[in-house]
Design an enzyme around this catalytic site. Structure first.
Site, PDB file in Angstrom:
ATOM      1  N   CYS A 259      27.302  35.561  41.015  1.00 47.75           N
ATOM      2  CA  CYS A 259      28.571  35.629  40.300  1.00 47.75           C
ATOM      3  C   CYS A 259      28.744  37.043  39.776  1.00 47.75           C
ATOM      4  O   CYS A 259      27.869  37.554  39.076  1.00 47.75           O
ATOM      5  CB  CYS A 259      28.606  34.632  39.142  1.00 47.75           C
ATOM      6  SG  CYS A 259      30.089  34.831  38.133  1.00 47.75           S
TER       7      CYS A 259
ATOM      8  N   ASP B 106      31.237  31.404  46.888  1.00 52.26           N
ATOM      9  CA  ASP B 106      30.217  31.901  45.961  1.00 52.26           C
ATOM     10  C   ASP B 106      29.383  32.979  46.637  1.00 52.26           C
ATOM     11  O   ASP B 106      29.002  33.982  46.016  1.00 52.26           O
ATOM     12  CB  ASP B 106      29.321  30.727  45.516  1.00 52.26           C
ATOM     13  CG  ASP B 106      28.640  30.957  44.182  1.00 52.26           C
ATOM     14  OD1 ASP B 106      28.546  32.122  43.753  1.00 52.26           O
ATOM     15  OD2 ASP B 106      28.186  29.991  43.563  1.00 52.26           O
TER      16      ASP B 106
ATOM     17  N   HIS C 186      21.387  28.370  41.589  1.00 47.63           N
ATOM     18  CA  HIS C 186      21.119  29.704  42.135  1.00 47.63           C
ATOM     19  C   HIS C 186      19.599  29.888  42.160  1.00 47.63           C
ATOM     20  O   HIS C 186      18.883  29.271  41.374  1.00 47.63           O
ATOM     21  CB  HIS C 186      21.818  30.775  41.293  1.00 47.63           C
ATOM     22  CG  HIS C 186      23.302  30.807  41.553  1.00 47.63           C
ATOM     23  ND1 HIS C 186      23.894  31.730  42.375  1.00 47.63           N
ATOM     24  CD2 HIS C 186      24.297  30.002  41.120  1.00 47.63           C
ATOM     25  CE1 HIS C 186      25.201  31.507  42.435  1.00 47.63           C
ATOM     26  NE2 HIS C 186      25.475  30.457  41.675  1.00 47.63           N
TER      27      HIS C 186
HETATM   28  P1  HMG Z   1      43.527  37.671  32.749  1.00 45.51           P
HETATM   29  O1  HMG Z   1      43.514  39.147  32.985  1.00 45.51           O
HETATM   30  O2  HMG Z   1      43.239  37.175  31.362  1.00 45.51           O
HETATM   31  O3  HMG Z   1      44.858  36.970  33.308  1.00 45.51           O
HETATM   32  O4  HMG Z   1      42.492  37.027  33.739  1.00 45.51           O
HETATM   33  P2  HMG Z   1      46.369  37.116  32.968  1.00 45.51           P
HETATM   34  O5  HMG Z   1      46.943  35.739  33.018  1.00 45.51           O
HETATM   35  O6  HMG Z   1      46.567  37.941  31.733  1.00 45.51           O
HETATM   36  O7  HMG Z   1      46.901  37.928  34.227  1.00 45.51           O
HETATM   37  C1  HMG Z   1      46.511  39.265  34.476  1.00 45.51           C
HETATM   38  C2  HMG Z   1      46.884  39.641  35.901  1.00 45.51           C
HETATM   39  O8  HMG Z   1      46.191  38.783  36.837  1.00 45.51           O
HETATM   40  C3  HMG Z   1      48.364  39.452  36.189  1.00 45.51           C
HETATM   41  O9  HMG Z   1      48.701  40.423  37.173  1.00 45.51           O
HETATM   42  C4  HMG Z   1      48.438  38.104  36.839  1.00 45.51           C
HETATM   43  O10 HMG Z   1      49.523  37.948  37.695  1.00 45.51           O
HETATM   44  C5  HMG Z   1      47.143  38.081  37.638  1.00 45.51           C
HETATM   45  P3  HMG Z   1      49.441  41.795  36.764  1.00 45.51           P
HETATM   46  O11 HMG Z   1      50.742  41.333  36.160  1.00 45.51           O
HETATM   47  O12 HMG Z   1      48.536  42.479  35.777  1.00 45.51           O
HETATM   48  O13 HMG Z   1      49.560  42.496  38.079  1.00 45.51           O
HETATM   49  N1  HMG Z   1      46.647  36.721  37.867  1.00 45.51           N
HETATM   50  C6  HMG Z   1      46.411  36.186  39.076  1.00 45.51           C
HETATM   51  N2  HMG Z   1      46.532  36.689  40.323  1.00 45.51           N
HETATM   52  C7  HMG Z   1      46.220  35.874  41.339  1.00 45.51           C
HETATM   53  N3  HMG Z   1      45.774  34.595  41.180  1.00 45.51           N
HETATM   54  C8  HMG Z   1      45.652  34.070  39.957  1.00 45.51           C
HETATM   55  C9  HMG Z   1      45.983  34.874  38.843  1.00 45.51           C
HETATM   56  N4  HMG Z   1      45.963  34.665  37.518  1.00 45.51           N
HETATM   57  C10 HMG Z   1      46.393  35.790  36.938  1.00 45.51           C
HETATM   58  N5  HMG Z   1      45.208  32.809  39.822  1.00 45.51           N
HETATM   59  C11 HMG Z   1      41.820  35.192  35.118  1.00 45.51           C
HETATM   60  C12 HMG Z   1      42.255  35.640  33.750  1.00 45.51           C
HETATM   61  C13 HMG Z   1      41.301  33.769  34.988  1.00 45.51           C
HETATM   62  C14 HMG Z   1      42.980  35.250  36.094  1.00 45.51           C
HETATM   63  C15 HMG Z   1      40.696  36.160  35.613  1.00 45.51           C
HETATM   64  O14 HMG Z   1      39.736  36.264  34.612  1.00 45.51           O
HETATM   65  C16 HMG Z   1      40.034  35.705  36.879  1.00 45.51           C
HETATM   66  O15 HMG Z   1      40.640  35.652  37.939  1.00 45.51           O
HETATM   67  N6  HMG Z   1      38.719  35.342  36.815  1.00 45.51           N
HETATM   68  C17 HMG Z   1      38.024  34.814  37.956  1.00 45.51           C
HETATM   69  C18 HMG Z   1      36.580  35.216  37.882  1.00 45.51           C
HETATM   70  C19 HMG Z   1      35.840  34.598  39.044  1.00 45.51           C
HETATM   71  O16 HMG Z   1      36.404  34.260  40.062  1.00 45.51           O
HETATM   72  N7  HMG Z   1      34.488  34.467  38.902  1.00 45.51           N
HETATM   73  C20 HMG Z   1      33.657  33.934  39.930  1.00 45.51           C
HETATM   74  C21 HMG Z   1      33.862  32.473  40.131  1.00 45.51           C
HETATM   75  S1  HMG Z   1      32.988  31.469  38.946  1.00 45.51           S
HETATM   76  C22 HMG Z   1      31.374  31.339  39.560  1.00 45.51           C
HETATM   77  O17 HMG Z   1      31.027  32.016  40.472  1.00 45.51           O
HETATM   78  C23 HMG Z   1      30.455  30.302  38.982  1.00 45.51           C
HETATM   79  C24 HMG Z   1      30.267  29.085  39.894  1.00 45.51           C
HETATM   80  O18 HMG Z   1      29.763  29.452  41.161  1.00 45.51           O
HETATM   81  C25 HMG Z   1      29.316  28.078  39.236  1.00 45.51           C
HETATM   82  C26 HMG Z   1      28.019  28.730  38.752  1.00 45.51           C
HETATM   83  O19 HMG Z   1      27.283  29.322  39.555  1.00 45.51           O
HETATM   84  O20 HMG Z   1      27.780  28.647  37.548  1.00 45.51           O
HETATM   85  C27 HMG Z   1      31.606  28.363  40.125  1.00 45.51           C
HETATM   86 MG    MG Z   2      27.664  29.803  41.584  1.00 43.74          MG
END
Ligand code: HMG
Ligand code: MG
Length: 295
Positions: free
Chosen positions: A237, A13, A206
């Protein structure tokens, strides 16, 4: 003395929102120092799309550099089956799936509605269980959303209950943009704990508005025994505008130890680690404690 579980989320994070891209060796040194200070749960990376969060693109290399059988939990974020495959390939023993209590935030963060995200997690949970991988669940925006404002506690409870029913052993309630205050925390926990036992809930605050320690104290009094925090107060985030760092781990340890709880953390070592990572990022720790105690 009651023990509080601290989940250190700085390497994930914290670093996911930094403009400076740290190299893998520095991330590994950070994690090793955190472990040496006594932390036993360290979120080490995220197997998310590197296009969405480039800072986590080297999570595979980070996990490969850790001893995953040394008795320390190194959970990683996993948004879908593709992420789980990547985690399994490197021998990860614990993952975290992440949903939200706000529809708009869910779209912005994982490109999916809340309902679709829960459907997407089902096969992830099933496979993880078959592989004996522990799964933690996050719910974001539990006390407010950067796009929708106030979020009803019942909405948080519904998502938390769904994740628990799927098999998450713990639900971390995320105040993603730090807008919560003690009264709202109390009201939220009263509702959510009717659906998920208090012992299975964690607080993830946070510190955007400087309320995180007050919220932790309130959550403690309500019976929460697990808190997420980030060394030096790193973090935020990338898909929540205005989200600042998590509450600093060293501040949480100071509070808890002085309130009569055990954390297993050596505060002096942790403060040195806060300065180590702050130096690597070219700034001072957000924690007042670290600034007072100095290097
Ligand atoms: P999308 O674009 O809808 O995914 O994203 P997709 O399934 O259509 O795939 C698109 C491309 O991403 C493809 O690649 C996939 O292979 C690739 P391309 O063919 O275009 O080259 N892909 C991946 N690559 C690696 N690892 C994977 C993966 N999945 C697909 N797992 C997706 C949907 C969920 C993947 C995207 O939106 C994403 O990765 N989001 C993550 C966002 C994130 O990490 N945010 C921060 C964390 S959450 C947070 O901080 C909150 C928390 O701390 C709690 C709080 O504070 O509230 C936890
Ligand atoms: Mg967080």
């Amino acid at each position: 003395m009651p023990t509080i579980k601290i989940v250190e989320v700085g390497p994930r994070d914290g670093l996911q929102n930094e403009a400076v891209q740290l190299n893998t060796a520095t991330k590994l040194e950070l994690i090793q120092r955190l472990a040496a200070s006594g932390l036993r749960h360290i979120e080490a990376g995220a197997f998310v799309s590197p296009r969405w969060v480039p800072q986590m693109a080297d999570s595979l290399a980070v996990l490969q550099g850790l001893d995953l059988n040394a008795g320390i939990h190194y959970p990683v974020l996993v948004p879908n089956e593709q992420g789980l495959e990547r985690a399994l390939a490197v021998g990860v023993r614990e993952i975290a799936v992440f949903a939200a209590a706000s529809e708009t935030f869910s779209q912005k963060n994982i490109n999916s509605s809340i309902a679709d995200s829960l459907r997407r997690f089902e096969p992830v949970l099933q496979r993880a269980q078959a592989e004996h991988i522990q799964v933690r669940g996050y719910v974001s925006c539990v006390l407010g959303c950067p796009y929708e404002g106030k979020i009803a506690p019942a909405q948080v409870a519904a998502v938390a209950a769904s994740l628990t029913a799927m098999g998450c052993y713990e639900i971390s309630l995320g105040d993603t943009i730090g807008v919560g205050t003690p009264r709202a925390v109390k009201a939220l926990l009263e509702v959510v704990s009717q659906h998920v036992p208090m012992a299975q809930l964690a607080g993830h605050f946070h510190d955007t508005y400087g309320m995180a320690l007050a919220n932790i104290h309130t959550a403690l009094q309500a019976g929460i025994m697990t808190f997420d925090s980030s060394v030096a107060g790193l973090g935020g985030c990338p898909y929540a505008r205005g989200a600042s760092g998590n509450v600093a781990t060293e501040d949480v340890v100071y509070l808890l130890e002085n309130e009569g709880y055990a954390t297993g953390v050596n505060l002096a070592d942790l403060v040195q680690t806060a300065w180590f990572i702050a130096d690597a990022l070219g700034r001072t720790p957000a924690s007042r404690l670290s600034r007072v105690l100095g290097r």
